[in-house]
Enzyme design. Sequence first.
Site, PDB file in Angstrom:
ATOM      1  N   CYS A  63      -0.997  -1.345   4.075  1.00 59.49           N
ATOM      2  CA  CYS A  63      -1.784  -1.353   2.832  1.00 59.49           C
ATOM      3  C   CYS A  63      -3.274  -1.172   3.127  1.00 59.49           C
ATOM      4  O   CYS A  63      -3.892  -1.997   3.814  1.00 59.49           O
ATOM      5  CB  CYS A  63      -1.528  -2.664   2.087  1.00 59.49           C
ATOM      6  SG  CYS A  63      -2.765  -3.088   0.846  1.00 59.49           S
ATOM      7  N   CYS A  66      -5.474  -4.014   2.008  1.00 57.12           N
ATOM      8  CA  CYS A  66      -5.342  -5.181   2.891  1.00 57.12           C
ATOM      9  C   CYS A  66      -6.216  -5.003   4.134  1.00 57.12           C
ATOM     10  O   CYS A  66      -6.864  -5.952   4.596  1.00 57.12           O
ATOM     11  CB  CYS A  66      -3.883  -5.374   3.303  1.00 57.12           C
ATOM     12  SG  CYS A  66      -2.733  -5.594   1.921  1.00 57.12           S
ATOM     13  N   CYS A 408       5.200   8.256  -5.495  1.00 55.27           N
ATOM     14  CA  CYS A 408       5.561   7.077  -4.697  1.00 55.27           C
ATOM     15  C   CYS A 408       6.041   7.476  -3.301  1.00 55.27           C
ATOM     16  O   CYS A 408       7.030   8.202  -3.156  1.00 55.27           O
ATOM     17  CB  CYS A 408       6.643   6.292  -5.440  1.00 55.27           C
ATOM     18  SG  CYS A 408       7.547   5.115  -4.440  1.00 55.27           S
ATOM     19  N   CYS A 411       9.603   6.413  -2.494  1.00 53.47           N
ATOM     20  CA  CYS A 411      10.573   7.247  -3.213  1.00 53.47           C
ATOM     21  C   CYS A 411      10.813   8.561  -2.462  1.00 53.47           C
ATOM     22  O   CYS A 411      11.951   9.035  -2.351  1.00 53.47           O
ATOM     23  CB  CYS A 411      10.080   7.536  -4.628  1.00 53.47           C
ATOM     24  SG  CYS A 411       9.756   6.055  -5.630  1.00 53.47           S
TER      25      CYS A 411
END
Length: 513
Positions: A63, A66, A408, A411
């Site tokens: 992330c 993050c 995504c 995905c």
Amino acid sequence: MAIRSKAWISLLLALAVALSARAEEEPAAAAEGEAVLTLDVDSFDEAVAKHPFMVVEFYAPWCGHCKKLAPEYENAAKALSKHDPPIVLAKVDANEEKNRPLATKYEIQGFPTIKIFRDRGKNIQEYKGPREADGIVDYLKKQVGPASKEIKSPEDATALIDDKKIYIVGIFAEFSGTEFTNFMEVAEKLRSDYDFGHTLHANHLPRGDAAVERPLVRLLKPFDELVVDSKDFDVAALMKFIDASTIPRVVTFDKNPDNHPYLMKFFQSSAPKAMLFLNFSTGPFDSFKSAYSAAAEEFKDKEIKFLIGDIEASQGAFQYFGLKEDQTPLILIQDGDSKKFLKVHVEADQIVAWLKEYFDGKLTPFRNSEPIPEVNNEPVKVVVADNVHDFVFKSGKNVLIEFYAPWCGHCKKLAPILDEAATTLQSDEEVVIAKMDATANDVPSEFDVQGYPTLYFVTPSGKVTSYDSGRTADDIVDFIKKSKETAAPHHHHHPGATGIREGSRAEPVKDEL
């Protein structure tokens, strides 16, 4: 699409990213320091029980936000370790398989999520403060202190009350009794959301009548009427008063971070929502804003929230609702039953009349759907809103359906795996693997889509099970073979309210928001 409270939260997290004023480049991750405790599922409960006050960041190594937070969080932890008593900051890799139960337990919907654990975990609140070291330190020092501060003078009020923020003050004849106790209880519950104070003298405060009958709660805010009072000290009534008074009559959705808390409240509300989207930089904006504000005033006694959004800042909402920029100015209503009502190319002088039609029940709901594909011969079948019930609930087959978003990453990674699984099962006429673009189609209410990808398995009898098993083709094939029912081609039906949903979402975070 089906919009439930947790789905709204996923949208809110996406909006929070959109509203971030920080640069988007990826910084290097902070060097591992000793100030931040590293926890996992085995050490978590013991750490929470050990510390009366602890802050925990739930993160994922991949992330970007993050990584951006890491050095700030570490520096804040070093500074707060010197506080008396020390304020403990910890972190959990919520993406690690063994720690997924923690992510589920604490409803982690996106990364990073920071939570405050008070009273050794008995009271858990969202961290809603800054994301840079100095801001984290200042915010947490306030959080570890008293929930409400005494205002003894006008100078105290000046120091504590920010004209740009909400401030809630209890005005008492004495700091005792049921009213004071209830006020302090509410202050403790809502301390991560608002600043609280208490005083014996209303004339210390910068706004509102100085001559009041005590006890009284005074809420100071930077919008609408600027000050509102209440004399109802019942805890539930006081919570309701604060909730209703701390959101503007018309919430503004733009890139101003000061509006972010109001956006959070707007989307978290269970009330119907009216949303006007247009270009803020064009000439008609002022006339639309005036007309919309007048409409909000006219319908203020109705249970509906109002938002005006700038196209540039609202791309996440446009994507979520399946709206297009060339439809603006547009007004959208999302009601409590997940029905949507849309008027595109609306004129400012049409807003009130259209809202009256909504309240009179004269509007027809609309549904987002891509066209039903004319050719659908790939291993994974394409499903859209206009045929999902026929395809999934009336086919008499066992259907594994994926709800995805084109952008995504997870995905995209899953797509060839689903193709492989579908190819393996192609000879089984009782089984179908399908997919739906949840950003372009409304998701039926039978499915709770909180992130992407989300997979459900539907049997011929109408049993709906969330798929939370492994993400290999073999895992998917094995699950379908074990879970499928014998197809019943002559017993097709729509389960409606009798459909059974089983299972829980083991992976609440589906992609970085």
